[in-house]
Design a protein around this motif. Structure first.
Motif, mmCIF file in Angstrom:
data_model
loop_
_atom_site.group_PDB
_atom_site.id
_atom_site.type_symbol
_atom_site.label_atom_id
_atom_site.label_comp_id
_atom_site.label_asym_id
_atom_site.label_seq_id
_atom_site.Cartn_x
_atom_site.Cartn_y
_atom_site.Cartn_z
ATOM 1 N N PHE A 4 22.560 38.804 62.391
ATOM 2 C CA PHE A 4 22.214 39.973 61.580
ATOM 3 C C PHE A 4 22.643 39.840 60.120
ATOM 4 C CE2 PHE A 4 21.716 41.878 65.759
ATOM 5 C CZ PHE A 4 20.621 42.710 65.562
ATOM 6 N N THR A 5 23.674 39.053 59.857
ATOM 7 C CA THR A 5 24.135 38.933 58.468
ATOM 8 C C THR A 5 23.513 37.752 57.732
ATOM 9 O OG1 THR A 5 26.061 37.612 59.162
ATOM 10 C CG2 THR A 5 26.332 40.023 59.012
ATOM 11 N N ARG A 6 22.999 36.773 58.480
ATOM 12 C CA ARG A 6 22.468 35.582 57.810
ATOM 13 C C ARG A 6 21.024 35.284 58.189
ATOM 14 N NH1 ARG A 6 27.582 31.292 58.124
ATOM 15 N NH2 ARG A 6 29.114 32.651 57.089
ATOM 16 N N GLN A 7 20.735 35.215 59.484
ATOM 17 C CA GLN A 7 19.406 34.772 59.888
ATOM 18 C C GLN A 7 18.325 35.800 59.565
ATOM 19 O OE1 GLN A 7 19.037 31.769 60.653
ATOM 20 N NE2 GLN A 7 21.189 31.241 60.991
ATOM 21 N N PHE A 8 18.555 37.060 59.895
ATOM 22 C CA PHE A 8 17.550 38.074 59.582
ATOM 23 C C PHE A 8 17.346 38.240 58.071
ATOM 24 C CE2 PHE A 8 18.095 39.892 63.981
ATOM 25 C CZ PHE A 8 16.779 39.664 64.353
ATOM 26 N N PRO A 9 18.408 38.275 57.253
ATOM 27 C CA PRO A 9 18.178 38.314 55.807
ATOM 28 C C PRO A 9 17.426 37.092 55.288
ATOM 29 C CG PRO A 9 20.405 39.029 56.300
ATOM 30 C CD PRO A 9 19.847 38.508 57.575
ATOM 31 N N ALA A 10 17.731 35.906 55.840
ATOM 32 C CA ALA A 10 17.012 34.708 55.413
ATOM 33 C C ALA A 10 15.547 34.797 55.779
ATOM 34 C CB ALA A 10 17.641 33.469 56.043
ATOM 35 N N LEU A 11 15.246 35.326 56.961
ATOM 36 C CA LEU A 11 13.852 35.487 57.352
ATOM 37 C C LEU A 11 13.160 36.517 56.471
ATOM 38 C CD1 LEU A 11 11.481 34.971 59.285
ATOM 39 C CD2 LEU A 11 12.461 36.722 60.814
ATOM 40 N N GLY A 12 13.862 37.629 56.176
ATOM 41 C CA GLY A 12 13.267 38.633 55.300
ATOM 42 C C GLY A 12 12.990 38.101 53.916
ATOM 43 N N ALA A 13 13.916 37.286 53.385
ATOM 44 C CA ALA A 13 13.691 36.699 52.057
ATOM 45 C C ALA A 13 12.524 35.731 52.082
ATOM 46 C CB ALA A 13 14.957 35.999 51.592
ATOM 47 N N ALA A 14 12.378 34.983 53.203
ATOM 48 C CA ALA A 14 11.271 34.023 53.292
ATOM 49 C C ALA A 14 9.926 34.716 53.402
ATOM 50 C CB ALA A 14 11.486 33.107 54.491
ATOM 51 N N GLN A 15 9.893 35.935 53.908
ATOM 52 C CA GLN A 15 8.629 36.654 54.066
ATOM 53 C C GLN A 15 8.164 37.323 52.777
ATOM 54 O OE1 GLN A 15 9.960 39.038 57.551
ATOM 55 N NE2 GLN A 15 8.144 38.234 58.582
ATOM 56 N N ARG A 16 9.086 37.524 51.843
ATOM 57 C CA ARG A 16 8.700 38.197 50.602
ATOM 58 C C ARG A 16 7.965 37.239 49.668
ATOM 59 N NH1 ARG A 16 13.894 40.615 51.315
ATOM 60 N NH2 ARG A 16 14.857 39.022 49.993
ATOM 61 N N TRP A 17 6.964 37.772 48.954
ATOM 62 C CA TRP A 17 6.260 36.989 47.949
ATOM 63 C C TRP A 17 7.122 36.915 46.699
ATOM 64 C CZ3 TRP A 17 1.072 40.148 48.387
ATOM 65 C CH2 TRP A 17 0.591 40.024 49.695
ATOM 66 N N GLN A 18 7.360 35.722 46.252
ATOM 67 C CA GLN A 18 8.212 35.526 45.088
ATOM 68 C C GLN A 18 7.405 34.792 44.011
ATOM 69 O OE1 GLN A 18 12.012 33.728 46.241
ATOM 70 N NE2 GLN A 18 11.595 34.294 48.380
ATOM 71 N N TYR A 19 7.259 35.425 42.892
ATOM 72 C CA TYR A 19 6.481 34.826 41.792
ATOM 73 C C TYR A 19 7.418 34.415 40.667
ATOM 74 C CZ TYR A 19 2.483 36.945 44.163
ATOM 75 O OH TYR A 19 1.545 37.309 45.087
ATOM 76 N N TYR A 20 7.122 33.272 40.062
ATOM 77 C CA TYR A 20 7.833 32.831 38.861
ATOM 78 C C TYR A 20 6.992 33.220 37.653
ATOM 79 C CZ TYR A 20 11.216 30.053 41.514
ATOM 80 O OH TYR A 20 12.234 29.664 42.359
ATOM 81 N N ARG A 21 7.625 33.962 36.723
ATOM 82 C CA ARG A 21 6.909 34.469 35.540
ATOM 83 C C ARG A 21 7.233 33.687 34.273
ATOM 84 N NH1 ARG A 21 3.169 37.724 38.019
ATOM 85 N NH2 ARG A 21 4.196 39.220 39.426
ATOM 86 N N GLN A 22 8.287 32.888 34.303
ATOM 87 C CA GLN A 22 8.708 32.163 33.103
ATOM 88 C C GLN A 22 8.763 30.665 33.400
ATOM 89 O OE1 GLN A 22 9.145 33.642 30.184
ATOM 90 N NE2 GLN A 22 8.867 35.715 31.043
ATOM 91 N N PRO A 23 8.343 29.811 32.450
ATOM 92 C CA PRO A 23 8.409 28.353 32.667
ATOM 93 C C PRO A 23 9.822 27.859 32.951
ATOM 94 C CG PRO A 23 6.969 28.860 30.818
ATOM 95 C CD PRO A 23 7.632 30.146 31.193
ATOM 96 N N ARG A 24 10.829 28.503 32.382
ATOM 97 C CA ARG A 24 12.191 28.034 32.573
ATOM 98 C C ARG A 24 12.656 28.172 34.015
ATOM 99 N NH1 ARG A 24 15.287 32.625 32.763
ATOM 100 N NH2 ARG A 24 14.383 34.511 31.820
ATOM 101 N N GLN A 25 12.009 29.048 34.794
ATOM 102 C CA GLN A 25 12.395 29.211 36.186
ATOM 103 C C GLN A 25 12.132 27.947 37.008
ATOM 104 O OE1 GLN A 25 10.139 33.138 36.520
ATOM 105 N NE2 GLN A 25 11.909 33.581 37.850
ATOM 106 N N PHE A 26 11.190 27.119 36.541
ATOM 107 C CA PHE A 26 10.859 25.900 37.282
ATOM 108 C C PHE A 26 11.926 24.824 37.103
ATOM 109 C CE2 PHE A 26 6.925 28.159 37.008
ATOM 110 C CZ PHE A 26 6.225 27.835 38.150
ATOM 111 N N GLN A 27 12.789 24.986 36.103
ATOM 112 C CA GLN A 27 13.798 23.972 35.837
ATOM 113 C C GLN A 27 14.859 23.902 36.932
ATOM 114 O OE1 GLN A 27 15.381 24.806 31.944
ATOM 115 N NE2 GLN A 27 13.396 24.552 30.905
ATOM 116 N N LYS A 28 15.034 24.989 37.680
ATOM 117 C CA LYS A 28 16.049 24.984 38.740
ATOM 118 C C LYS A 28 15.544 24.338 40.025
ATOM 119 C CE LYS A 28 14.898 29.630 40.453
ATOM 120 N NZ LYS A 28 15.413 30.993 40.700
ATOM 121 N N LEU A 29 14.265 23.989 40.062
ATOM 122 C CA LEU A 29 13.700 23.332 41.234
ATOM 123 C C LEU A 29 13.882 21.828 41.120
ATOM 124 C CD1 LEU A 29 10.366 25.357 41.576
ATOM 125 C CD2 LEU A 29 12.473 25.671 42.902
#
Length: 450
Positions: free
Chosen positions: A108-133
């Motif tokens: 409940f503290t790790r797996q479900f939050p990780a699944l919830g985060a994986a289900q959300r659509w996450q958009y990158y709006r700035q080019p600098r965000q790609f630098q952390k990948l």
């Protein structure tokens, strides 16, 4: 003016704070889970190596005080720590409960939050965000629609909003760990339920006799409803198949399950590894013996005399005494070693008089003694474990969850900005395969750059 009383602390709020901020993080700690798992494994090994449910005499004979096994393991230590019934002790069940609570907290503290985060659509709006990948590049040609089509061909599910794109695949890999935790909880629940409601018994029954389960060696505190009281078992026949060398090949028991009126409910011939199951109780073929011998003296009716085991330096013998005079002043001793139909006759001085096979007769003390039959006795182990279905279901789910967990959860982001297409991605496992997949996509992409 009377001052108002100071507000009393809300114990419910304090309890919630303790559970969320103190206890839950402690239970979810991976180090605690590892320690509990290793401790359970250690005591499980002890319960496997040390014979369970035996008598005190057995442990005194096999685990003496001098010399102690490994220098410390004696019968006193075994009985004091309840190592003779590991799986039913309060401390072993407590370990299982704590480990289950740790798995639940982690889920409940790790797996479900990780699944919830994986289900959300996450958009990158700035080019600098790609630098952390770890894997990212800039493309000078192409558009999001073309990229989305290429990703869909590789089984990605893509989402687009304005000039941003997000794609993912392998979400089932995030569900796998939750299935693994749920399966382990089922296994633990089944083990606890079996320990609390199951029982283990042994019976040694001569051919032709009917019995109910009585000799219970281990039983949980809630096992009483599992012990059969409304049906009994009749041993119709017990026999042994021997090899030409004289060694035992297999032993069999023809069993009938009877209701209180004697009506046969079920009938089955069992052997080693082929038990009889009836209403949640399993009867295993485990041992054998010689239960009785049937003889006649002159023209008398057939007499059935019980035979008792005799310890002869490891060799198995069974014996009985047959009176040959009405006043019991004289008699002979019969000894048998197997169920191949022969017995040895000894006089009162211990001298061998004759060897008889079934159907044969001999003169002893002025009477004719005929051997009618040697009756075998079947040794049955009787078990009931209502937790087994939960354990089997848990192991099935565990295999499914493990296979699901090996599926990589891969994510790709893209941003069209000022004539450039920024592309990047990451995965939680199989990094090399993911990089190869992205490089193959870029290899077919015109104008791709570093």
């Amino acid at each position: 003016m009377t001052p108002s009383p100071a507000p009393t602390p809300d114990w419910r709020a304090s309890l919630r704070h303790y559970l969320r901020q103190e206890l839950l993080p402690l239970l979810a700690d991976l180090r605690l889970a590892i320690v509990l798992l290793l401790t359970i494994a250690l005591f499980s090994v002890a319960g496997t190596v040390i014979e369970q449910g035996q008598s005190v005499d057995f442990y005194q004979a096999n685990y003496p005080e001098a010399p102690a096994l490994f220098g410390v393991l004696t019968w006193i230590l075994i009985l004091t720590l309840w190592l003779d019934q590991v799986y039913r002790t309060w401390w072993f069940l407590t370990l299982l409960i704590l480990f289950g609570a740790s798995l639940t907290a982690c889920t409940f503290t790790r797996q479900f939050p990780a699944l919830g985060a994986a289900q959300r659509w996450q958009y990158y709006r700035q080019p600098r965000q790609f630098q952390k990948l770890n894997l990212s590049t800039e493309l000078h040609q192409g558009d999001l629609a073309t990229l989305a089509q290429a990703l869909r061909q590789r089984r990605y599910r893509s989402f687009q909003e304005d000039n941003s794109l997000y794609a993912r695949k392998g979400l089932v890999g995030r569900i796998g760990p939750i299935i693994v935790h749920a399966s382990m909880l089922l296994i633990l629940l089944g083990a606890i339920w079996g320990a609390m409601t199951g029982f283990f018994a042994q019976e040694l029954v001569t051919s032709g006799e009917t019995f109910q389960v009585q000799n219970i060696f281990q039983a949980g505190p809630w096992a009483a409803p599992q012990v059969p009281r409304d049906w009994a078992v009749r041993v119709n026949r017990f026999w042994i198949d021997y090899r030409p060398s004289g060694d035992i090949d297999q032993f069999y028991s023809d069993l009938s399950v009877l209701d209180p009126s004697g009506t046969e409910l079920d009938r089955q011939t069992i052997s080693v590894n082929h038990p009889l199951r009836h209403r949640g109780v399993t009867l295993y073929q485990a041992d054998w013996g010689i239960g009785a011998v049937r003889v006649t003296l002159n023209n008398s009716p057939v007499r059935q005399l019980p035979m008792k085991p005799i310890d002869n330096q490891g060799a198995r013998f069974w014996g009985t005494w047959v009176p040959t005079q009405p006043d019991l002043s004289a008699g002979v001793t019969l000894l048998a070693q197997d169920l191949q139909g022969s017995v040895l006759l000894y006089d009162e001085a211990g001298k061998l008089m004759a060897t008889l096979r079934q159907g044969m007769a001999t003169e002893v003390n002025g009477v004719t003694l005929a051997l009618v039959e040697v009756l075998g006795s079947t040794g049955l182990q009787i078990k009931a474990d209502p937790g087994v279905p939960l354990v089997y279901t848990g192991f099935g789910l565990l295999m499914v969850g493990v296979m699901m967990s090996y599926i990589s959860h891969s994510q790709v982001w893209a941003l069209a900005d000022q004539g450039k297409l920024y592309l990047g991605g990451r995965t939680n496992r199989a990094q090399v395969a993911f990089e190869r997949e992205i490089l193959e996509l870029l290899a077919d992409w015109p104008g791709s750059g570093e």
